[in-house]
Structure formats: structure tokens, C-alpha cells
Enzyme design. Sequence first.
Site, mmCIF file in Angstrom:
data_model
loop_
_atom_site.group_PDB
_atom_site.id
_atom_site.type_symbol
_atom_site.label_atom_id
_atom_site.label_comp_id
_atom_site.label_asym_id
_atom_site.label_seq_id
_atom_site.Cartn_x
_atom_site.Cartn_y
_atom_site.Cartn_z
ATOM 1 N N GLN A 70 98.760 40.864 41.441
ATOM 2 C CA GLN A 70 99.236 39.998 42.525
ATOM 3 C C GLN A 70 99.847 40.860 43.632
ATOM 4 O O GLN A 70 101.057 40.917 43.804
ATOM 5 C CB GLN A 70 100.272 39.028 41.952
ATOM 6 N N PHE A 71 98.997 41.561 44.402
ATOM 7 C CA PHE A 71 99.504 42.491 45.407
ATOM 8 C C PHE A 71 100.368 41.797 46.457
ATOM 9 O O PHE A 71 101.224 42.421 47.082
ATOM 10 C CB PHE A 71 98.362 43.277 46.061
ATOM 11 N N THR A 72 100.209 40.497 46.632
ATOM 12 C CA THR A 72 100.987 39.792 47.655
ATOM 13 C C THR A 72 102.484 39.773 47.337
ATOM 14 O O THR A 72 103.291 39.435 48.211
ATOM 15 C CB THR A 72 100.483 38.351 47.865
#
Length: 138
Positions: A70-72
Site C-alpha cells: 500500500q504505497f499510498t
Amino acid sequence: SRAAVTVDGEEVGGIGPGLLVLVAMGREDGQDQLEWMKRKILNLRIFEDEQGKMNRSVLDTGGSLLVVSQFTLYGDCRRGNRPSFSSAAPPERAAQLYEQFLQELRGAGVTVACGRFQAMMEVSLVNQGPVTLIVSSP
């Protein structure tokens, strides 16, 4: 209680009791951070014991992990109206670290399901409690 991740209508990972771990890799992350996070996640005493106190880890309960990239989570919203992701690791490095993290967790003897790196995923969660924590490596 349970969590699942679906890609293109197909469930690619799912667990019963355990932890849903949304993980983001940063530009500065490496082996030390993976090792620290593995120990922290596996040993966090956040499941109830017989007296109803948060005193048991996922290892103690025999729970599973669903680990979703979940890079966000690295989205910096302090300035302007569009998040900046400049602190997130580049995709190639993040993919390598993510796969390594999965291997480290599996090597610890816990059941690990996962999402698909860089895919458009639908994540579902039935959160008992609910207990939601942010864990960040030093």
C-alpha cells in the site's frame, strides 16, 4: 476476524483470524527495517487473553497475516491538495523489499497470504474490536 484481497474479481489472498498488514516501503528502507517490522508485527500483544486484556500476539493465537502492499501510506498531504509520494521507494525497489518481507514472515512459521504488487486491489476487512494501529520502523 477475517480479511481478503481481490484482483479482477478473483480472491488472491484471504485469512481468518489474524492481522491485515498494509505495508509501504520507503526510500530509506532496507534489511534492518524489514527485520524490525517482522519482529514487531509478529510479537505485538494486541489479541485478548483469558482475562480480556490485550496480551497475546498473532504467534500466540496461531493467527494468520494478510500482507498488502500500500504505497499510498507514504502520501504526504501537508502541502497542497495532491498527495506527494516522494518518500516512497521506487516501484522496483519496493517490489523487492515487499517480496523479501513476505519471505521473512513466512520463515517465522506464520501463515501469510498477500495481495498482488502494483495491482488494483479490493481489500475487505472484518475488524474485531476494532483495533487499528500504525507501526513505523525507527
